[in-house]
Write an enzyme that holds these catalytic residues in place. Structure first.
Site, short mmCIF file in Angstrom:
data_model
loop_
_atom_site.label_atom_id
_atom_site.label_comp_id
_atom_site.label_asym_id
_atom_site.label_seq_id
_atom_site.Cartn_x
_atom_site.Cartn_y
_atom_site.Cartn_z
N HIS A 200 0.84 -1.20 0.00
CA HIS A 200 0.00 0.00 0.00
C HIS A 200 0.87 1.25 0.00
O HIS A 200 2.06 1.19 0.30
CB HIS A 200 -0.90 0.02 1.24
CG HIS A 200 -0.12 0.23 2.50
ND1 HIS A 200 0.56 -0.81 3.14
CD2 HIS A 200 0.16 1.35 3.21
CE1 HIS A 200 1.20 -0.32 4.18
NE2 HIS A 200 0.98 0.99 4.25
N HIS B 178 5.79 6.44 -0.63
CA HIS B 178 6.57 5.23 -0.86
C HIS B 178 5.69 4.00 -0.69
O HIS B 178 4.66 4.05 -0.03
CB HIS B 178 7.77 5.16 0.10
CG HIS B 178 7.37 4.98 1.53
ND1 HIS B 178 6.91 6.03 2.30
CD2 HIS B 178 7.32 3.87 2.30
CE1 HIS B 178 6.60 5.57 3.50
NE2 HIS B 178 6.84 4.26 3.53
#
EC number: 3.1.4.58
Length: 170
Positions: free
Chosen positions: A34, A119
């Protein structure tokens, strides 16, 4: 329960993420991939219910968009400890991120002090790796409220509590 808001990584990008982390120790399980937008900390069931309604409303105001991750590198610094896909904050992502924090602030969630660095964590390899450049596209098409649980020792499991498609018009 510990919660956060993120964007799930699915489809071809999930496959590419698994290929990049193949053979590395402590690779992120595919269902856990995720992009974190906001860490919320401890939430009550009533708080989760309220927040889910707010996230549904927020998601309806934003159209889906593509986010290009251009580097696979040690994160958050050269020495890691994580391997992650990284990118800079783009216009659509920045707008969504700021609107999310406005929504969360109204719900009494205190904003994180550290800067937002988009990220996707691929692994915690415990060794230095050579950075790679490329183009890895994430379809930012929903907001997901996750619960973070420590089920087996040090490996967290992220369980979706609610999912909210981005349905706004361009």
């Amino acid at each position: 329960m510990r919660c956060f808001v993120g964007v799930p990584v699915t489809g071809s990008l999930a496959r590419e993420c698994k290929e990049l982390s193949l053979g590395l120790p402590r690779a992120t399980p595919r269902p856990n991939l995720h992009l974190t937008l906001a860490f919320l900390g401890q939430c009550t069931p009533a708080g989760v219910a309220r927040l889910s309604g707010e996230l549904q409303s927020l998601a309806g105001r934003f159209p889906a968009f593509e986010l290009d991750f251009d580097c696979c590198e040690a994160f958050p610094a050269e020495q890691g400890p994580f391997l992650a896909l990284t990118t800079t904050v783009s216009g659509p992502l920045n707008t969504l991120h700021e609107a999310l924090w406005e929504c969360l602030s109204r719900q009494g969630v205190e904003r994180e002090q550290r800067a937002f660095r988009p990220h996707i964590t691929l692994a915690k390899p415990g060794l230095a790796l050579v950075p790679q450049t490329g183009h890895w596209l994430l379809s930012v098409d929903q907001l997901c409220l996750y619960q973070s649980e420590m089920i087996q020792g040090e490996v967290p499991t992220y369980r979706p509590l609610s999912q909210h498609p981005l349905t706004g018009m361009v």
